[in-house]
Design an enzyme around this catalytic site. Structure first.
Site, PDB file in Angstrom:
ATOM      1  N   ASP B   6      -6.756  12.323 -33.700  1.00 55.72           N
ATOM      2  CA  ASP B   6      -7.578  11.838 -32.267  1.00 55.72           C
ATOM      3  C   ASP B   6      -8.806  11.209 -32.348  1.00 55.72           C
ATOM      4  O   ASP B   6      -9.636  11.723 -33.129  1.00 55.72           O
ATOM      5  CB  ASP B   6      -7.657  13.430 -31.592  1.00 55.72           C
ATOM      6  CG  ASP B   6      -8.075  13.291 -30.052  1.00 55.72           C
ATOM      7  OD1 ASP B   6      -7.682  12.041 -29.645  1.00 55.72           O
ATOM      8  OD2 ASP B   6      -8.124  14.202 -29.510  1.00 55.72           O
ATOM      9  N   ASP B 100      -5.130   6.665 -27.890  1.00 55.83           N
ATOM     10  CA  ASP B 100      -6.197   7.019 -28.787  1.00 55.83           C
ATOM     11  C   ASP B 100      -5.657   8.406 -29.667  1.00 55.83           C
ATOM     12  O   ASP B 100      -6.479   9.023 -30.176  1.00 55.83           O
ATOM     13  CB  ASP B 100      -7.535   7.370 -28.195  1.00 55.83           C
ATOM     14  CG  ASP B 100      -7.405   8.753 -27.293  1.00 55.83           C
ATOM     15  OD1 ASP B 100      -6.326   8.945 -26.754  1.00 55.83           O
ATOM     16  OD2 ASP B 100      -8.539   9.241 -26.722  1.00 55.83           O
ATOM     17  N   ARG B 417     -36.042  -9.162  -8.004  1.00 57.14           N
ATOM     18  CA  ARG B 417     -35.025  -9.571  -6.956  1.00 57.14           C
ATOM     19  C   ARG B 417     -35.687 -10.894  -6.418  1.00 57.14           C
ATOM     20  O   ARG B 417     -34.718 -11.618  -5.989  1.00 57.14           O
ATOM     21  CB  ARG B 417     -35.030  -8.603  -5.801  1.00 57.14           C
ATOM     22  CG  ARG B 417     -34.204  -7.506  -6.301  1.00 57.14           C
ATOM     23  CD  ARG B 417     -34.181  -6.182  -5.083  1.00 57.14           C
ATOM     24  NE  ARG B 417     -35.487  -5.584  -5.088  1.00 57.14           N
ATOM     25  CZ  ARG B 417     -36.062  -4.723  -4.091  1.00 57.14           C
ATOM     26  NH1 ARG B 417     -35.022  -4.446  -3.372  1.00 57.14           N
ATOM     27  NH2 ARG B 417     -37.161  -4.419  -3.969  1.00 57.14           N
ATOM     28  N   ASN B 435     -31.436  -3.468  -5.559  1.00 57.42           N
ATOM     29  CA  ASN B 435     -31.820  -2.330  -6.411  1.00 57.42           C
ATOM     30  C   ASN B 435     -30.919  -1.023  -6.355  1.00 57.42           C
ATOM     31  O   ASN B 435     -30.411  -0.883  -5.250  1.00 57.42           O
ATOM     32  CB  ASN B 435     -33.093  -1.522  -5.979  1.00 57.42           C
ATOM     33  CG  ASN B 435     -34.377  -2.575  -6.636  1.00 57.42           C
ATOM     34  OD1 ASN B 435     -34.061  -3.538  -7.419  1.00 57.42           O
ATOM     35  ND2 ASN B 435     -35.431  -2.395  -6.204  1.00 57.42           N
TER      36      ASN B 435
END
Lengths: 373, 489
Positions: B6, B100, B417, B435
Site C-alpha cells: 500500500d 496505489d 493585484r 485575494n
C-alpha cells in the site's frame, strides 16, 4: 365459400409453408395463406414476395370462393383439431368459421384482394432432375449459410449453370460465403434454357424448396424463365425470384490441377475433426493441419481451454505443409459425401483445401484457410 | 505468503517528490471548486486532522497554510504502472486492487528471493530507489490479514504475521478492523460481546449466518485463519473505452462529431498499443439532465483503425434522437482479440478491404509519431484548431483560451493585484484577479493562447515585492463577452 378437407395432407403442407409465411416482409398479408376453393379442389398459396408456393389438394367444395387467413393460426387450428374432416365456412364480412359441433373457431380473415399476385409464367422449358440429386444439390448449397445482415449477392444466392462433362450436360449449383464453396453437378433430361445474365437463386428460397423435395426417385421439373426459378412436381410448384447481380468467377478456386491429392477415409477424418473441434470456442476456431511424410497431425491450442492433438496415417510424400482451418467447415463438407473415401487436395499454406470424391464425381467442396501470423 | 503493498499518501507523495516546494509541508490533493473534497492528504496535513474525503473548506479550517494541489491522474497512473511493474518482478501473481495498492502472492518465490520479509524489503527498496516513494507492506498467510498488517505500521512500514503468530494475532485483532464490519455490525458485535476476531470463535456458523447473513459465514472462517480468496493476476481486458465530459453542454452535430473522433482515436490508439482488434463498437451519451443512453454494434470483421471505430461510432450516434443538450460523449470497443489470432481468410476480399488496410497503416504511422513526438503532432485536419472556422464576430482571430491560476507565496499585501492588472492590460488579456482567504491569489486570464501563456509566465515572476512559491493553473471554459480585466474584492 364453404368447403371441407381431409386433415392429413393439408396439415403437412401448412407445416412446410410456415417458413415462407413466417418471413418478415413489408406487407403484413404475406403472413397469410391464400385458399381458393374451386371444383373439387382447394389451391393453397404462400407468397413472401420472393418465394411463391402453390399446391392443389382434393377437397369437398360446397360453394366456391377465395379467402386469405393467417397462416400460423390456421396451421395451429388444423393441427389441434380433433377430427380428420375439417369444415371451413366463410360466414360474413370476412369472418371464417372453422370446425363444427363441439369445436368451433371463429376467425377474422383478410381481404384476399390485397394478397400479392402470383406471377404467371407460361411455356417454361422444363428439364427433369432426379429428386435425390436435386435434394443433394440444395443441401450442398444450403450448408453454406448466410449470416445476419449480409449484402453480397454471391453470398445471398447460389449460382445455377450448365456445364458439359464428357459430352454429358449437367446442371451445376455453386454456393459460397467466400470462406468455403460447394459445387454440385446433377445430370438432367431435356433442354436447359438459361438467360444471358448469371442465374442466382436466393438461398432462403432454396431452404424452403428443400422441404418439398422427397427422397423418392420421382422426377422433378425445374426451369428458369422471366427472372424466376421454377420448381414443379405433381401437384405443387414453387417459384423463386432470382437475384440480380454478377457472380464472381469461381472456377479458379476449385481447380485442383497443381494441387496434391491425398486419399483419406471419410468417416475417420470426420470423427477426427469432430474431436479436435471440441476445443474450439467463439474466439478460437482454428486447428492446424500438418501434412508430413505419411502422416497428418491436427492440433488445436485454445488458451481458454487447453490443447489437443490428433494423428492419422496418410499416403503423402511431398514437402511438409502446415495450414490452419476451421474444423467445422470440414465436418460440414465431409457430411455431404456418401463415399467411404474422399480425396483432400492441398497446395501450400494460406491456400484453400479442396475435397472431392475418388472419381471426380458430382460434389466439390473448397475450404479457405485461416491466416496465421 | 501474501503481501499487501500500500503506497503511503500516494498522490500527495508523488506531488511532494516532483515539487520541492511542497516537501515537508501540509499538502492535500483536491479539486478547487467550493464542493471539492480531499482525495489525499500528506502525512504533514494528517497531523492537522485532515483526512481523505474531508470537504476542502473544512480542511482549510484545520490548517491555514494548507497547500492545495489539483490531481494529475495521468501522472499517478504512470507511477502506479511502474510500481506494479516492480512488484511483478518478484512474482507473477500480482493483483492490483486500486491505483496505489496491490496484493502479491509470493508462494514458491522464496527460493529465488529469500524469505517473505526479505522480499518485502526488496520491493520497498526498489520502489524507493526507482520512484522515491515509500510504501507499507503487510505480510500474512492469508489475504485479509495482509491488508490489515500493511495498515498497522504506516508510513513506510513492514508488518509480518507468520503462520505461528497468526492464531494469537487473530485472538487480539479488534473486530472493527475487519473489512466489512461497519457501524451496524459493530452494534451486533457489542450485543454478542465480541471485541476481537478471536471472540468470534465462540459462535457456531448457524448463529453467525443468522446474525450477519453471508458475511457471518466469512467471519466464521476468518476467525479460524481461513480466507479462500486468492490473489488473482489481472484479468484480460474485456473492453476499452474513452469518454469526456464536455466543457459546456453541446447541441450541435459538428462538435459532437469532433468529440467522437477524438475519443475514437484515443480508444483506437489504446487498442493498437495493446496489440488487439475489436468486433464491437459502442457509444455512450449523457445528457444535460444526467440521463444517459448507449448504443452498440457488432462489426463484420475485426477492426482496429481509428477511422473504422469512428465510422461506426458516428453511425450509431446518428441513430440516436438528440432532444437534449449533450453533457458527455464516450466511445468504447469490446469483443477484443489479439491481432495475431488466426483470421478466416476469404476467397474474395469484401469491398473496402483495401481501404481498411490503408487506414490501419495510416494509424501505425500516426501512432509511432505519437510515441516519439507526443500527442497532436499529427491529427485529422478537423481537429486542428487552425483549420476550424473562427467562432463569433471576431472573424479571423485565433480562438481564445482561458485559464484560472492560483498563486501562492508572499502575494498578499504587496500590490500583487495592482501589478497583475497592469501586466494584464499590457499583454491584453481579460479576466480578473482577487485575494483568497488562505493568503493566495486567484486570477483568471482570457485571451489568445500566446497572450495567456505570457501572462502565466508573468505570474511566476510576480510583483516586485512579492515572493511566488507556486502557481497552479487549470484550463476553464472561455466566457464570450468578457472583454476587460478587473480587480475583484
Amino acid at each position: 365459400m364453404r368447403f371441407s378437407f381431409d386433415r392429413k395432407e393439408v396439415l403437412e403442407i401448412l407445416s412446410k409453408i410456415q417458413g415462407i409465411t413466417g418471413r418478415k416482409t413489408n406487407l403484413t398479408i404475406t403472413s397469410d395463406v391464400l385458399i381458393k376453393a374451386m371444383g373439387d379442389q382447394i389451391i393453397i398459396t404462400a407468397n413472401d414476395l420472393e418465394t411463391v408456393f402453390t399446391g392443389t389438394y382434393d377437397a369437398n367444395v360446397e360453394t366456391e370462393g377465395i379467402l386469405s387467413i393467417n397462416s400460423k393460426k390456421f396451421f395451429e387450428i388444423i393441427r389441434e383439431y380433433p377430427d380428420n374432416e375439417i369444415p371451413v365456412n366463410e360466414v360474413e364480412n370476412r369472418w371464417v368459421e372453422i370446425g363444427k359441433g363441439d369445436s368451433l373457431f371463429h376467425i377474422v380473415s383478410s381481404d384476399y384482394e390485397n394478397f400479392p399476385e402470383t406471377p404467371v409464367i407460361e411455356n417454361v422449358d422444363f428439364i427433369e432432375i432426379n429428386a435425390g440429386d436435386l435434394r443433394k444439390m440444395v443441401e450442398a448449397a444450403s450448408v453454406v449459410n448466410v449470416l445476419g445482415d449480409e449484402k453480397r449477392i454471391y453470398v445471398l444466392g447460389a449460382l445455377i449453370e450448365k456445364i458439359i462433362k464428357n459430352d454429358t450436360p449437367f446442371l451445376r449449383m455453386v454456393s459460397t460465403d467466400s470462406r468455403r464453396l460447394n459445387c454440385y453437378d446433377a445430370p438432367y433430361k431435356g433442354d436447359l434454357v438459361l438467360p444471358e445474365e448469371d442465374v442466382i437463386i436466393p438461398k432462403k428460397g432454396l431452404t424452403e424448396l428443400h422441404k418439398f423435395i422427397d427422397h423418392s426417385s420421382e422426377s422433378i421439373k425445374v426451369g428458369i424463365k422471366d427472372n424466376h426459378f421454377i420448381f414443379q412436381r405433381v401437384n405443387e410448384s414453387i417459384m423463386i425470384k432470382l437475384l440480380n447481380g454478377e457472380y464472381p468467377d469461381y472456377k479458379p478456386i476449385i481447380n485442383t490441377d497443381v494441387m496434391t491429392g491425398i486419399e483419406v477415409d471419410r468417416t475417420m477424418f470426420f470423427t477426427l475433426m469432430r474431436r479436435v473441434s471440441i476445443l474450439t470456442s467463439d474466439d478460437y476456431k482454428s486447428v492446424i493441419l500438418n501434412f508430413r511424410e505419411n502422416e497428418l497431425t491436427v492440433t488445436i491450442t485454445n488458451p481458454e481451454i487447453g490443447e489437443s492433438k490428433e494423428r492419422m496415417m496418410i499416403g503423402y510424400s511431398g514437402e511438409e505443409i502446415r495450414s490452419a482451418f476451421n474444423p467445422r467447415y470440414f465436418m460440414d463438407a465431409l457430411n455431404l459425401f456418401d463415399q467411404s473415401t474422399v480425396v483432400i487436395h492441398i497446395k501450400e499454406v494460406k491456400t484453400p483445401c479442396i475435397i472431392k470424391d475418388l472419381d471426380d464425381g458430382n460434389l466439390i467442396c473448397a475450404i479457405m484457410a485461416m491466416h496465421l501470423s | 505468503m501474501i503481501l499487501h503493498i500500500d503506497m503511503d499518501a500516494f498522490f500527495a507523495a508523488v506531488e511532494q517528490r516532483d515539487n520541492p516546494g511542497l516537501q515537508n509541508r501540509p499538502v492535500v490533493i483536491s479539486g478547487n471548486s467550493p464542493r471539492a473534497v480531499v482525495s489525499t492528504a500528506s502525512y504533514e496535513a494528517r497531523q492537522f486532522g485532515i483526512h481523505s474525503a474531508m470537504p476542502l473548506f473544512q480542511a482549510r479550517q484545520c490548517c491555514d497554510h494548507l497547500m492545495v494541489v489539483p490531481a494529475d491522474m495521468k501522472k499517478y497512473s504512470e507511477n502506479s504502472r511502474r510500481i506494479m511493474a516492480i512488484i511483478s518482478q518478484f512474482t507473477p501473481l500480482v493483483e492490483p486492487v486500486s491505483i496505489d495498492e496491490a496484493y502479491a502472492d509470493i508462494a514458491g518465490c522464496e527460493t529465488l528471493f529469500g524469505p517473505p520479509s526479505a522480499i518485502a524489503m526488496k520491493i520497498k527498496q526498489a520502489i524507493l530507489t526507482d520512484l522515491s516513494l515509500t510504501c507499507s507492506i503487510g505480510i500474512a498467510p492469508v489475504k485479509f490479514l495482509a491488508k490489515i498488517a500493511s495498515d498497522m505500521n504506516k508510513p513506510d512500514g513492514l508488518t509480518h504475521i507468520s503462520q505461528e503468530q497468526m492464531p494469537q494475532f487473530i485472538q487480539d485483532l479488534p473486530i472493527r478492523k475487519i473489512p466489512g464490519v461497519g457501524t451496524r455490525a459493530m452494534k451486533q458485535m457489542a450485543i454478542l460481546n465480541i471485541h476481537t476476531l478471536g471472540d468470534v470463535q465462540r459462535f457456531d456458523a448457524a448463529l453467525l449466518t443468522h446474525k450477519f447473513g453471508k458475511f457471518g459465514l466469512r467471519l466464521f472462517q476468518l476467525c479460524r485463519g481461513i480466507d479462500d480468496t486468492r490473489v488473482q493476476a489481472q484479468a484480460l481486458r474485456k473492453s476499452i473505452s474513452g469518454e469526456t465530459t464536455l466543457a459546456a453542454d453541446i447541441f450541435d452535430f459538428q462538435t459532437a462529431k469532433e468529440v467522437l473522433l477524438t475519443q475514437a482515436r484515443r480508444v483506437g490508439r489504446d487498442l493498437r498499443k495493446k496489440g488487439l482488434v475489436c468486433r464491437s463498437v459502442s457509444i455512450k451519451i449523457k445528457f444535460s439532465d444526467f440521463t444517459q443512453t448507449t448504443r452498440s454494434r457488432k462489426t463484420d470483421e475485426h477492426i482496429c483503425s481509428s477511422e473504422a471505430i469512428f465510422g461506426i461510432a458516428l453511425s450509431l450516434f446518428k441513430q440516436v434522437v438528440i432532444q437534449k443538450k449533450i453533457r458527455l460523449l464516450g466511445v468504447g470497443v469490446s469483443h477484443l482479440q489479439s491481432k495475431d489470432a488466426p483470421v478466416q481468410m476469404e476467397f474474395l476480399q469484401p469491398a473496402g478491404h483495401k481501404i481498411k488496410r490503408q487506414w490501419e497503416s495510416v494509424d501505425r504511422a500516426v501512432d509511432s509519431i505519437f510515441e516519439k513526438f507526443g500527442r497532436d503532432m499529427v491529427a485529422p485536419a478537423v481537429l486542428q484548431p487552425a483549420f476550424t472556422k473562427p467562432v463569433g464576430k471576431g472573424g479571423g482571430m485565433t480562438e481564445k483560451t482561458c485559464i484560472k491560476a492560483v498563486i501562492s507565496g508572499k502575494v498578499q499585501g504587496v500590490f500583487f493585484r495592482m501589478e497583475t492588472l497592469k501586466a494584464a492590460q499590457k499583454i491584453g488579456v481579460s479576466g480578473y484577479v482577487r485575494n483568497l482567504a488562505d493568503g493566495s491569489v486567484e486570477a483568471v486570464f482570457q485571451g489568445t493562447p500566446d497572450q495567456v501563456a505570457r501572462m502565466e509566465k508573468w505570474c511566476h515572476k510576480g510583483a516586485p515585492a512579492s515572493r511566488v512559491d507556486l502557481v497552479f493553473t487549470e484550463k476553464i471554459p472561455v466566457i464570450p463577452d468578457r472583454h476587460s480585466f478587473e480587480i475583484r474584492y
